[in-house]
Design a protein around this motif. Sequence first.
Motif, short mmCIF file in Angstrom:
data_model
loop_
_atom_site.label_atom_id
_atom_site.label_comp_id
_atom_site.label_asym_id
_atom_site.label_seq_id
_atom_site.Cartn_x
_atom_site.Cartn_y
_atom_site.Cartn_z
N LYS A 9 53.68 10.73 -27.51
CA LYS A 9 54.35 11.24 -28.73
C LYS A 9 55.58 12.02 -28.40
O LYS A 9 56.18 11.98 -29.25
N TYR A 66 50.66 4.49 -27.77
CA TYR A 66 49.74 5.44 -28.78
C TYR A 66 48.38 5.08 -28.88
O TYR A 66 47.72 5.25 -29.90
N GLU A 113 40.72 11.15 -31.59
CA GLU A 113 41.77 10.52 -32.13
C GLU A 113 41.55 8.97 -32.64
O GLU A 113 42.10 8.32 -32.89
N THR A 164 40.14 6.31 -35.00
CA THR A 164 39.98 6.54 -36.22
C THR A 164 39.34 5.15 -36.77
O THR A 164 39.19 4.14 -36.01
N GLN A 190 44.17 2.84 -43.90
CA GLN A 190 44.11 3.59 -42.43
C GLN A 190 45.13 3.03 -41.44
O GLN A 190 46.02 3.53 -40.78
N ALA A 191 45.18 1.49 -41.74
CA ALA A 191 46.11 0.84 -40.92
C ALA A 191 47.51 0.91 -41.18
O ALA A 191 48.37 1.23 -40.38
N ARG A 205 48.57 4.46 -39.95
CA ARG A 205 48.82 4.65 -38.56
C ARG A 205 50.16 3.55 -38.19
O ARG A 205 51.01 4.36 -37.52
N GLU A 243 53.05 5.91 -39.12
CA GLU A 243 53.14 7.35 -38.29
C GLU A 243 54.05 6.68 -37.01
O GLU A 243 54.65 7.52 -36.47
N VAL A 244 53.46 5.56 -36.43
CA VAL A 244 54.18 5.18 -35.21
C VAL A 244 55.86 4.78 -35.70
O VAL A 244 56.89 5.09 -34.93
N LEU A 262 44.78 -4.02 -35.47
CA LEU A 262 45.81 -3.10 -35.34
C LEU A 262 46.71 -3.22 -34.30
O LEU A 262 48.12 -2.90 -34.32
#
Length: 357
Positions: free
Chosen positions: A21, A37, A44, A46, A198-199, A202, A205-206, A230
């Motif tokens: 990261k 990631y 970590e 999820t 949640q997907a 994520r 975030e990436v 994912l």
Amino acid sequence: MDFFGRPKADVSADSASKTAKHVDPAKDRAIPWVEKYRPKNINEVTAQEEVVQVLRSSLETKNLPHLLFYGPPGTGKTSTILALTRDMYGPDAAKTRVLELNASDERGISVIREKVKNFARAVVSQADPKYPSPPYKIVILDEADSMTGDAQAALRRIMEKYSRITRFCLVCNYVSRIIEPLASRCTKFRFKSLPRDQAIARVKEVAELEYVNCADGAVDALVECAEGDLRRAMMSLQSASRMVQGRALDAEMVAELVGVIPADFVKTLRGAWGVSSAQKIRGLVDDVVYSGYPASRVLSQLHDLVIEDQQLNSLQKAKIAIVMASVDKALSDGADEQLQLFDMMMQASQITAQQTV
């Protein structure tokens, strides 16, 4: 100097120990984001709360049974067991205490008798004092549902004989392909598809960490096209980041990248059922094939359209679904896409034209 005459970069120990990261994305583009990631520890992971809770308890007690992870692809099965081994053994001892094999490539009985058996019966080496690990090793068999029946039967005996010093984790998509004597010796965990929210979180975030400019609806389109996978969403995001070249990624670009057929075109195919001649239907099928659209994607989108179609009754939907399932099986066996699509379109057209009582 390297092979090309360039001065070698001075890489310090501190920079090498940084997590993915914190690495500059411009210098780290060669690494697939799926690996970059991937969860580094069990905390970590999820969207698999029940599995993580049980594994965390096993991590505390050092009492780990044989495991069987199954579920759809891209839901974190392999990532979870790898994260568990890192927490259990540490980064150094995990290299000698964990054996990871992909059973889809090495699935014969010879591999089980040689590689797996030799590793399973080896004496446990001294662990890192910083990580007080348990006195057993772990064998991870990914894609275990691809193993032959003889190999699974041989593995059953090895699991019994060396269970004191070796634990096994079988990872597969279809638990029904694992023989019952083998499955009964494992604690089963079903990995469900990631919840949509949640997907999306994520992927966002990436995208922020990799400086990908996503317009409204782009991330939602990535997750929707991935259908709960994912890993597929992350790979599509990485591919899209190279396609946009500094522009904002929108939903239309995502659809083009992953090969989604335009909704108007799918509706045209559906509209031909029951009212068009065989010649016109063949022309539509030719358009699909010549446009390069995969037949599996056509079936998937037509299926979703049929389920929501208010003009079809339940019996017609059931009959069309059976036809689509038969065609999908034929396509997976290597049948000609053009002929199978034409067959499906003609049968669906006849079913739609039937008058129900």
